[in-house]
Design a protein around this motif. Structure first.
Motif, PDB file in Angstrom:
ATOM      1  N   THR A  29      49.157  -2.401 -21.995  1.00  0.00           N
ATOM      2  CA  THR A  29      50.175  -2.583 -20.949  1.00  0.00           C
ATOM      3  C   THR A  29      50.401  -1.356 -20.089  1.00  0.00           C
ATOM      4  OG1 THR A  29      51.890  -1.951 -22.512  1.00  0.00           O
ATOM      5  CG2 THR A  29      51.396  -4.279 -22.321  1.00  0.00           C
ATOM      6  N   THR A  30      49.811  -0.216 -20.431  1.00  0.00           N
ATOM      7  CA  THR A  30      50.053   0.970 -19.612  1.00  0.00           C
ATOM      8  C   THR A  30      49.142   0.953 -18.407  1.00  0.00           C
ATOM      9  OG1 THR A  30      48.447   2.222 -20.881  1.00  0.00           O
ATOM     10  CG2 THR A  30      50.745   2.351 -21.576  1.00  0.00           C
ATOM     11  N   GLY A  31      49.558   1.578 -17.346  1.00  0.00           N
ATOM     12  CA  GLY A  31      48.726   1.642 -16.146  1.00  0.00           C
ATOM     13  C   GLY A  31      49.563   1.951 -14.939  1.00  0.00           C
ATOM     14  N   SER A  32      48.934   1.905 -13.775  1.00  0.00           N
ATOM     15  CA  SER A  32      49.640   2.204 -12.541  1.00  0.00           C
ATOM     16  C   SER A  32      49.408   1.082 -11.559  1.00  0.00           C
ATOM     17  CB  SER A  32      49.142   3.527 -11.952  1.00  0.00           C
ATOM     18  OG  SER A  32      47.755   3.465 -11.755  1.00  0.00           O
ATOM     19  N   THR A  33      50.253   0.988 -10.557  1.00  0.00           N
ATOM     20  CA  THR A  33      50.187  -0.097  -9.588  1.00  0.00           C
ATOM     21  C   THR A  33      49.030   0.139  -8.626  1.00  0.00           C
ATOM     22  OG1 THR A  33      52.562  -0.273  -9.707  1.00  0.00           O
ATOM     23  CG2 THR A  33      51.499  -1.308  -7.817  1.00  0.00           C
ATOM     24  N   PRO A  34      48.240  -0.901  -8.309  1.00  0.00           N
ATOM     25  CA  PRO A  34      47.152  -0.744  -7.356  1.00  0.00           C
ATOM     26  C   PRO A  34      47.655  -0.237  -6.009  1.00  0.00           C
ATOM     27  CG  PRO A  34      46.988  -2.838  -8.514  1.00  0.00           C
ATOM     28  CD  PRO A  34      48.312  -2.241  -8.877  1.00  0.00           C
ATOM     29  N   ALA A 236      31.281   5.010   2.120  1.00  0.00           N
ATOM     30  CA  ALA A 236      30.619   6.312   2.021  1.00  0.00           C
ATOM     31  C   ALA A 236      29.164   6.218   2.430  1.00  0.00           C
ATOM     32  CB  ALA A 236      30.741   6.849   0.600  1.00  0.00           C
ATOM     33  N   ASN A 237      28.479   5.183   1.971  1.00  0.00           N
ATOM     34  CA  ASN A 237      27.066   5.046   2.306  1.00  0.00           C
ATOM     35  C   ASN A 237      26.852   4.619   3.745  1.00  0.00           C
ATOM     36  OD1 ASN A 237      25.325   5.575  -0.166  1.00  0.00           O
ATOM     37  ND2 ASN A 237      26.883   4.222  -1.022  1.00  0.00           N
ATOM     38  N   ARG A 238      27.888   4.102   4.384  1.00  0.00           N
ATOM     39  CA  ARG A 238      27.822   3.822   5.822  1.00  0.00           C
ATOM     40  C   ARG A 238      28.206   5.035   6.656  1.00  0.00           C
ATOM     41  NH1 ARG A 238      27.144  -1.140   7.997  1.00  0.00           N
ATOM     42  NH2 ARG A 238      27.277  -3.001   6.697  1.00  0.00           N
ATOM     43  N   GLY A 239      28.685   6.097   5.999  1.00  0.00           N
ATOM     44  CA  GLY A 239      29.066   7.306   6.718  1.00  0.00           C
ATOM     45  C   GLY A 239      30.518   7.379   7.105  1.00  0.00           C
ATOM     46  N   LYS A 240      31.336   6.435   6.640  1.00  0.00           N
ATOM     47  CA  LYS A 240      32.770   6.464   6.950  1.00  0.00           C
ATOM     48  C   LYS A 240      33.479   7.239   5.842  1.00  0.00           C
ATOM     49  CE  LYS A 240      32.591   2.107   9.524  1.00  0.00           C
ATOM     50  NZ  LYS A 240      33.136   0.736   9.684  1.00  0.00           N
ATOM     51  N   LEU A 241      33.336   8.554   5.921  1.00  0.00           N
ATOM     52  CA  LEU A 241      33.709   9.409   4.801  1.00  0.00           C
ATOM     53  C   LEU A 241      35.214   9.537   4.611  1.00  0.00           C
ATOM     54  CD1 LEU A 241      31.030  12.197   5.385  1.00  0.00           C
ATOM     55  CD2 LEU A 241      30.930  10.283   3.793  1.00  0.00           C
ATOM     56  N   ASP A 242      35.976   9.569   5.698  1.00  0.00           N
ATOM     57  CA  ASP A 242      37.428   9.711   5.571  1.00  0.00           C
ATOM     58  C   ASP A 242      38.027   8.531   4.808  1.00  0.00           C
ATOM     59  OD1 ASP A 242      37.257  12.041   6.964  1.00  0.00           O
ATOM     60  OD2 ASP A 242      37.914  11.209   8.876  1.00  0.00           O
ATOM     61  N   GLU A 243      37.610   7.322   5.186  1.00  0.00           N
ATOM     62  CA  GLU A 243      38.142   6.141   4.513  1.00  0.00           C
ATOM     63  C   GLU A 243      37.673   6.079   3.067  1.00  0.00           C
ATOM     64  OE1 GLU A 243      37.920   2.439   6.990  1.00  0.00           O
ATOM     65  OE2 GLU A 243      36.972   3.807   8.421  1.00  0.00           O
ATOM     66  N   ALA A 244      36.417   6.453   2.824  1.00  0.00           N
ATOM     67  CA  ALA A 244      35.895   6.463   1.452  1.00  0.00           C
ATOM     68  C   ALA A 244      36.646   7.469   0.594  1.00  0.00           C
ATOM     69  CB  ALA A 244      34.404   6.793   1.466  1.00  0.00           C
ATOM     70  N   GLU A 245      36.942   8.622   1.184  1.00  0.00           N
ATOM     71  CA  GLU A 245      37.679   9.649   0.435  1.00  0.00           C
ATOM     72  C   GLU A 245      39.055   9.143   0.017  1.00  0.00           C
ATOM     73  OE1 GLU A 245      39.871  13.941   1.086  1.00  0.00           O
ATOM     74  OE2 GLU A 245      38.496  13.213   2.638  1.00  0.00           O
ATOM     75  N   ALA A 246      39.746   8.482   0.937  1.00  0.00           N
ATOM     76  CA  ALA A 246      41.080   7.978   0.618  1.00  0.00           C
ATOM     77  C   ALA A 246      41.036   7.004  -0.547  1.00  0.00           C
ATOM     78  CB  ALA A 246      41.690   7.307   1.849  1.00  0.00           C
ATOM     79  N   LEU A 247      40.060   6.120  -0.545  1.00  0.00           N
ATOM     80  CA  LEU A 247      39.946   5.137  -1.622  1.00  0.00           C
ATOM     81  C   LEU A 247      39.563   5.794  -2.943  1.00  0.00           C
ATOM     82  CD1 LEU A 247      38.188   2.275   0.359  1.00  0.00           C
ATOM     83  CD2 LEU A 247      40.466   2.173  -0.655  1.00  0.00           C
ATOM     84  N   MET A 248      38.665   6.779  -2.893  1.00  0.00           N
ATOM     85  CA  MET A 248      38.266   7.444  -4.137  1.00  0.00           C
ATOM     86  C   MET A 248      39.408   8.266  -4.712  1.00  0.00           C
ATOM     87  SD  MET A 248      35.369   6.325  -4.928  1.00  0.00           S
ATOM     88  CE  MET A 248      35.408   7.301  -6.425  1.00  0.00           C
ATOM     89  N   ARG A 249      40.197   8.889  -3.859  1.00  0.00           N
ATOM     90  CA  ARG A 249      41.354   9.638  -4.370  1.00  0.00           C
ATOM     91  C   ARG A 249      42.353   8.678  -5.010  1.00  0.00           C
ATOM     92  NH1 ARG A 249      41.492  14.945  -3.392  1.00  0.00           N
ATOM     93  NH2 ARG A 249      40.405  15.828  -1.599  1.00  0.00           N
ATOM     94  N   GLY A 250      42.502   7.501  -4.416  1.00  0.00           N
ATOM     95  CA  GLY A 250      43.364   6.506  -5.032  1.00  0.00           C
ATOM     96  C   GLY A 250      42.842   6.083  -6.383  1.00  0.00           C
ATOM     97  N   ALA A 251      41.518   5.927  -6.511  1.00  0.00           N
ATOM     98  CA  ALA A 251      40.925   5.552  -7.794  1.00  0.00           C
ATOM     99  C   ALA A 251      41.158   6.629  -8.842  1.00  0.00           C
ATOM    100  CB  ALA A 251      39.424   5.311  -7.609  1.00  0.00           C
ATOM    101  N   VAL A 252      40.999   7.885  -8.451  1.00  0.00           N
ATOM    102  CA  VAL A 252      41.237   8.992  -9.384  1.00  0.00           C
ATOM    103  C   VAL A 252      42.685   8.970  -9.879  1.00  0.00           C
ATOM    104  CG1 VAL A 252      41.426  11.508  -9.555  1.00  0.00           C
ATOM    105  CG2 VAL A 252      39.409  10.472  -8.486  1.00  0.00           C
ATOM    106  N   LYS A 253      43.602   8.779  -8.963  1.00  0.00           N
ATOM    107  CA  LYS A 253      45.011   8.782  -9.347  1.00  0.00           C
ATOM    108  C   LYS A 253      45.335   7.609 -10.265  1.00  0.00           C
ATOM    109  CE  LYS A 253      49.702   9.045  -7.507  1.00  0.00           C
ATOM    110  NZ  LYS A 253      50.550   9.169  -6.297  1.00  0.00           N
ATOM    111  N   ARG A 254      44.778   6.430  -9.948  1.00  0.00           N
ATOM    112  CA  ARG A 254      45.049   5.255 -10.780  1.00  0.00           C
ATOM    113  C   ARG A 254      44.479   5.410 -12.186  1.00  0.00           C
ATOM    114  NH1 ARG A 254      44.515   1.751  -6.063  1.00  0.00           N
ATOM    115  NH2 ARG A 254      42.279   2.003  -6.256  1.00  0.00           N
ATOM    116  N   TRP A 255      43.306   6.035 -12.280  1.00  0.00           N
ATOM    117  CA  TRP A 255      42.634   6.086 -13.580  1.00  0.00           C
ATOM    118  C   TRP A 255      43.163   7.202 -14.477  1.00  0.00           C
ATOM    119  CZ3 TRP A 255      39.336   2.169 -14.692  1.00  0.00           C
ATOM    120  CH2 TRP A 255      38.709   2.230 -15.932  1.00  0.00           C
TER     121      TRP A 255
END
Length: 822
Positions: A29-34, A236-255
């Protein structure tokens, strides 16, 4: 809802633990909100705001690695026993399948990827024979991750698709997770159509899972994290690095809560591996944006976590070390990178990987590249040769991953093995031309290195043709590659050799029939190339600063952002395309490769349209971000009356000097004075300028003989171009930048004995500064950019200040005391 009883495998290039963790932890039951994308962007801002720089050295890392060396050997021995165990003679298919799966896990942990892959594939086959489809799916999934890691993306995608087919249709949490895994793998393969298709197909499944009454917050968060990470990989593989970074930072925080929970037991270790996988991909996005120090902080965190959980002797640690090494390389910290590369190689040697192992040879190739960066050519060649020898029985692996290493060409060139360098460069060029096309950066790079060898072998006509084909691509703003398997440090080094060889060729053919055949002024071309080679990084920073000062119009800001985004995306896609085809040549005619090439063409067309609009409406800004080459004519039009420009380029074997007056003929000289000669001369002269002396009387004499010798070789031959000017603008390259040229005497002179005051015997020395004012510049292009900057306020007044500073509290106290006494 399914439960994975097998556990999992993990490596830094794949998705290995993401699904497993969701299955193991679905009832907790532990975790963080998406997070939404907007929330993720806020997370990005908070990360940037709280950035803490890493230590200035890696002594903390090397200290921990050394401490764990002995302690972890016992555990290593136990793992090797399991990995080396023979299959049981008796047993049913299910038991044999479980044996191979468990042995595969240990082999993967030890970095024996080929053995692990074979074990996973065998386990999947045996599970299917025993009608245990769900376990067969798990084994196929594990095999797919390793298949992807070894560069066979199409094989990995095929494995995940089969795993989906074998998964029960009512286990929708498993299926949606696998769909996101497949989307991420498709993005790595460059098959963006498949990636988008899988994201779309997963959407209704995700909505269904969200509606389950028994779906825990943790389980849902894990699946949501898979979704956002798959989207991040596509971006990221399309070269949209800013948006990819935001999502990956969110993943790090959630995990992070999963990684930190439940102590360091098996489940939390698996979560820790997943967390490090997220960190790795976040770091790679930062590296692609040239934010190397931030990437280093993240790489350190991942390495320390893997050391804590698995000890020194683990492929997980070796992978984390590779990432940290890459961040150091990009910062130019070669000696520290070499230290870590040595540890990585030692880990693979101790865990017992075979000499033909891909991972082991990848580590050795990394070490050889680092040695090349430091000029240790012979040592690097020994390693490259050993790799070729050890992979003689596995030519496909050698051809995929190691035969196209341009640093190998570079090392041969610098040890005088010109024939070997030319052969390898030509082979790489032909292969890249076939797979990537003539206008790809790495194709042009191979052609440029081939041309450099042709200069040495005096095949000057072929060299000139190849330079003229390759150099425009290599210096193009939109064709730089940000491939994961190379670094900008290596690319800059190789480009320096190519441009220097081109300048050398141009100086040689001056006044010959080949110059007449070429139909252009070779000295003017050499001048342009020299400034490109001298000041690319300086000019890039200067242009960026100037551009920021220029943008005041909202419409321009919007156009500029779109143009920069397009340029960035093209750059990343070029690197991604090179990595993809190098590792899997069979994709060269597949739709995935064509999709990337089409995307590049579309982006280049869009960028050209944007630049045309910017040039038409905002010509000053266009000139700042994409300046015209610094031609001699442009320099002369920029110089004021009484000014002359002196530009130097110090090569390995020769130094080139241009003297450009405000009007009239340009003077040029090619001097038999190499980089080491100039360094020695400058060091000798600086001994009197920056002495380690306790008293004034201990300062050594300035070597006027050596100083005049330098003047005679560099400036005297081109006097016709600068003598009549009063103000000299000097672009001093390499070691000459450490010496004020104003201190060179213009006539032979010797130092007389002192007659009274200290240093009064220097009064009659005919210094250059007595006749000319001298201003130093980092590059020719910097002069053009600086003179385009907006003028200062008309009300600004001139200022000159003098002071008697206090450098510490004691001096301040003494000064106040003296004031009080008076």
């Amino acid at each position: 809802m399914s439960i994975n009883h097998l556990g999992s495998t993990f490596n830094s290039k794949t998705w290995t633990l993401l699904v497993v963790a969701s299955l193991l932890g679905a009832c907790q039951t532990t975790g963080s909100t998406p997070l939404s994308l907007d929330e993720a962007k806020k997370v990005t801002a908070s990360f940037k705001g709280g950035f803490v720089p890493p230590p200035r050295t890696i002594t903390d890392i090397t200290g921990i690695l050394e401490q764990q060396k002995r302690k972890d050997l016992e555990t290593l021995g136990q793992m090797r026993v399991v990995a080396d165990e023979e299959p049981p003679v008796a047993g049913n298919n299910a038991e044999l399948a479980m044996f191979h799966y468990k042995r595969g896990e240990k082999a993967d942990h030890l970095g024996r990827q080929n053995q692990a892959l074979a074990d996973y594939q065998k386990a999947a086959e045996l599970f299917e024979l025993s009608n245990n489809d769900e376990f067969a799916a798990y084994a196929l999934e594990a095999a797919a991750y390793l298949t992807s890691y070894l560069g066979n993306y199409s094989g990995a995608i095929k494995g995940i698709r089969k795993a989906i087919k074998l998964t029960r249709t009512d286990w929708q949490d498993d299926i949606v997770s696998l769909r996101y895994v497949l989307a991420g793998m498709a993005a790595e393969a460059g098959d963006f159509a498949l990636a988008e298709q899988e994201l779309k197909r997963a959407r209704p499944l995700l909505n269904e899972v969200r509606s389950w009454d028994d779906m825990t917050r943790r389980g849902l968060t894990i699946i949501e994290t898979l979704r956002s990470t798959a989207r991040a990989m596509v971006l990221a593989n399309r070269g949209k690095l800013d948006e990819a970074e935001a999502l990956m930072r969110g993943a790090v925080k959630r995990w992070k809560p999963f990684k930190d929970s439940a102590g360091r037991n098996t489940d939390s270790k698996l979560s820790g591996q997943t967390y490090v996988w997220y960190l790795r991909h976040l770091a790679l996005v930062l590296i692609a944006q040239e934010r190397y120090v931030e990437a280093e902080v993240i790489a350190r965190e991942g390495l320390l976590l893997m050391l804590s959980d698995y000890g020194r002797y683990s492929s997980y640690v070796a992978s984390a070390l590779n990432l940290l090494t890459k961040t150091l390389l990009e910062q130019g910290r070669y000696e520290e990178a070499e230290q870590l590369a040595e540890v990585t190689i030692h880990i693979y040697e101790e865990v017992g990987v075979k000499p033909e192992s891909w991972a082991f040879n990848d580590a050795r190739a990394g070490m050889a590249d680092i040695l090349v960066a430091q000029g240790k050519w012979e040592e690097a060649l020994e390693i490259y040769t050993q790799i070729e020898h050890d992979l003689a029985t596995d030519l496909p692996t050698f051809e995929k991953f190691f035969s196209s290493n341009l640093n190998w060409v570079f090392a041969h060139f610098n040890t005088g093995n010109i024939e070997a360098a030319a052969t390898i460069a030509e082979n790489i060029y032909e292969r890249n031309k076939s797979l990537l096309g003539e206008e790809h950066y790495v194709t042009a790079e191979a052609l440029g290195l081939l041309a450099a060898t042709q200069v040495v072998t005096k095949d000057e006509k072929a060299a000139l043709s190849n330079f003229r084909d390759s150099v425009p691509i290599l210096v193009s703003r939109s064709r730089q590659s940000h491939g994961e398997r190379d670094t900008k440090a290596f690319s800059r080094q190789r480009l320096g050799l190519i441009l220097e060889s081109y300048i050398n060729l141009l100086s040689k053919i001056r006044g010959t029939s080949l110059e007449r055949e070429a139909g252009f002024d070779v000295i003017a071309e050499a001048f342009r190339i020299a400034d490109l080679s001298r000041g690319r990084s300086v000019q890039s920073a200067l242009n960026a600063s100037s551009a920021r000062a220029t943008i005041k119009d909202p419409e321009l800001a919007n156009l500029a952002r779109r143009e920069q985004d397009a340029q960035k995306q093209v750059s990343v896609l070029y690197g991604h395309l090179a990595n993809l085809i190098r590792s899997e040549p069979s994709l060269s005619n597949a739709s995935a490769t064509k999709d990337i090439q089409t995307r590049i063409d579309d982006l280049r067309s869009a960028r050209e349209a944007l630049m045309e609009e910017i040039e038409g409406r905002f010509p000053d800004y266009a000139e700042l971000i994409n300046p015209k080459p610094p031609t001699i004519e442009l320099v002369q039009s920029t110089l004021a009356h009484g000014e002359a420009l002196i530009a130097t380029y110090v090569g390995a074997d020769r130094t080139y000097v241009w003297a450009i007056p405000h009007a009239g003929e340009v003077a040029f000289s090619s001097v038999n004075l190499g980089r080491e000669d100039v360094e020695d001369s400058v060091a000798e002269l600086r001994a009197a300028l920056n002495p380690d002396a306790e008293r004034l009387g201990d300062i050594p004499e300035f070597d006027l003989v050596e100083a005049y010798s330098l003047y005679e070789k560099l400036l005297k031959p081109v006097e016709a171009g600068w003598k009549r000017a009063k103000n000299l603008l000097v672009v001093a390259h390499g070691p000459l930048g450490y010496l004020p040229l104003s201190l060179l005497p213009t006539q032979p002179t010797s130092l007389a004995a002192e007659k009274g005051l200290l240093f009064d015997n220097y009064r009659d020395v005919p210094w250059l500064v007595r006749t000319h004012a001298v201003t130093m510049l980092p590059s020719v292009a910097s002069l053009l950019a600086l003179r385009r900057l907006p003028a200062g306020k008309a009300t600004r007044r001139a200022f000159v200040g003098f002071g008697d500073p206090w450098f510490n509290k004691q001096q301040a106290a003494e000064a106040k005391s003296d004031t009080a006494k008076t």
